[in-house]
Design an enzyme around this catalytic site. Structure first.
Site, PDB file in Angstrom:
ATOM      1  N   ASP A  96       4.188  -2.968  -6.389  1.00 28.37           N
ATOM      2  CA  ASP A  96       3.264  -3.166  -5.235  1.00 28.37           C
ATOM      3  C   ASP A  96       2.602  -4.644  -5.525  1.00 28.37           C
ATOM      4  O   ASP A  96       2.387  -5.125  -4.497  1.00 28.37           O
ATOM      5  CB  ASP A  96       2.071  -1.930  -5.105  1.00 28.37           C
ATOM      6  N   ASP A 101       4.046   0.671  -9.817  1.00 29.47           N
ATOM      7  CA  ASP A 101       2.660   0.052  -9.799  1.00 29.47           C
ATOM      8  C   ASP A 101       2.946  -1.347 -10.072  1.00 29.47           C
ATOM      9  O   ASP A 101       1.924  -2.252  -9.648  1.00 29.47           O
ATOM     10  CB  ASP A 101       1.705   0.405 -10.751  1.00 29.47           C
ATOM     11  N   ASN A 160       0.912  -1.232   0.106  1.00 33.42           N
ATOM     12  CA  ASN A 160      -0.181  -0.022  -0.032  1.00 33.42           C
ATOM     13  C   ASN A 160       0.850   1.400   0.118  1.00 33.42           C
ATOM     14  O   ASN A 160       0.440   2.222  -0.631  1.00 33.42           O
ATOM     15  CB  ASN A 160      -0.851   0.054   1.344  1.00 33.42           C
ATOM     16  N   ASP A 176      -4.562   3.883  -9.571  1.00 35.55           N
ATOM     17  CA  ASP A 176      -4.443   3.998 -10.941  1.00 35.55           C
ATOM     18  C   ASP A 176      -5.334   4.990 -11.600  1.00 35.55           C
ATOM     19  O   ASP A 176      -4.713   5.487 -12.540  1.00 35.55           O
ATOM     20  CB  ASP A 176      -4.677   2.463 -11.318  1.00 35.55           C
TER      21      ASP A 176
END
Length: 205
Positions: free
Chosen positions: A69, A66, A29, A91
């Site tokens: 994660d 991205d 997160n 996103d």
């Protein structure tokens, strides 16, 4: 489409990095929030300032977070429900900031209102593409079709801005107009797919 064909290859690279980041005490997160914040700030600061090449490089770096994660979530044995919602929401925020920044640049620096309008079409269509899929899945349907998903949208847009920043004429214009058309087509493709699946489900009921 790239999400389907490239996922396994990308995971082989990102999974070891994700595991290393988890061992350093970072969380998926936190990585999501960091990447999103960096993308938003870089896009809205550098693109309107006519720093298209530098902006493209910096935004690309933050967009790559991205990938990490998800790898970190896999290293922890799987993501959480909140993490999935946070990732999808971030996103949308990052994508909105990128295309808003391109539209801002087109309005102010390039003084090209049609191009700015095309960037706004990309912004709205991109949000709708993701929403149709999410809403379809919530209704027990599927919407995994379409020419451009998030990966394709980012690649086309950032290649265009990066090349234009390197003084390739009309690179960003071609990229944004092409993406606007493909994004609208993708919205239609997904709505048609959901309509057909819903009709089939009703016929079997």
């Amino acid at each position: 489409m790239l999400n389907i064909f490239a996922r396994a290859s990308v995971s082989r690279v990102t999974d070891p990095i994700g595991a290393w980041l988890v061992r350093r005490g970072l969380t998926p997160n936190a990585m999501t929030l960091f990447g999103t914040a960096g993308t938003v700030v870089a896009a809205l600061w550098l693109f309107p300032a006519n720093q298209l090449f530098i902006g493209t490089v910096v935004v690309t770096v933050f967009v790559l977070f991205d990938l990490f994660d998800g790898a970190m979530a896999r290293a922890l044995g799987g993501g959480t429900s909140f993490g999935a919602v946070l990732d999808a929401s971030c996103d949308r925020i990052a994508d909105g900031a990128l295309f808003a920044a391109i539209a801002w640049w087109a309005f102010t620096t390039a003084d090209n209102r049609p191009l700015a309008a095309a960037a706004l079409v990309c912004l709205v269509a991109g949000q709708v593409i993701s929403y149709v899929k999410a809403r379809a899945e919530a209704s027990g349907l599927s919407a995994d079709v379409g020419l451009v998903e998030r990966a394709e949208r980012l690649i086309i847009a950032l290649v265009g801005t990066g090349l234009y920043g390197l003084h390739v004429p009309y690179a960003v214009h071609v990229a944004i107009w092409l993406l606007a058309v493909l994004s609208v087509v993708t919205v239609v493709q997904r709505l048609v797919a959901v309509y057909r699946e819903a009709r089939e489900a009703e016929a079997k009921a």
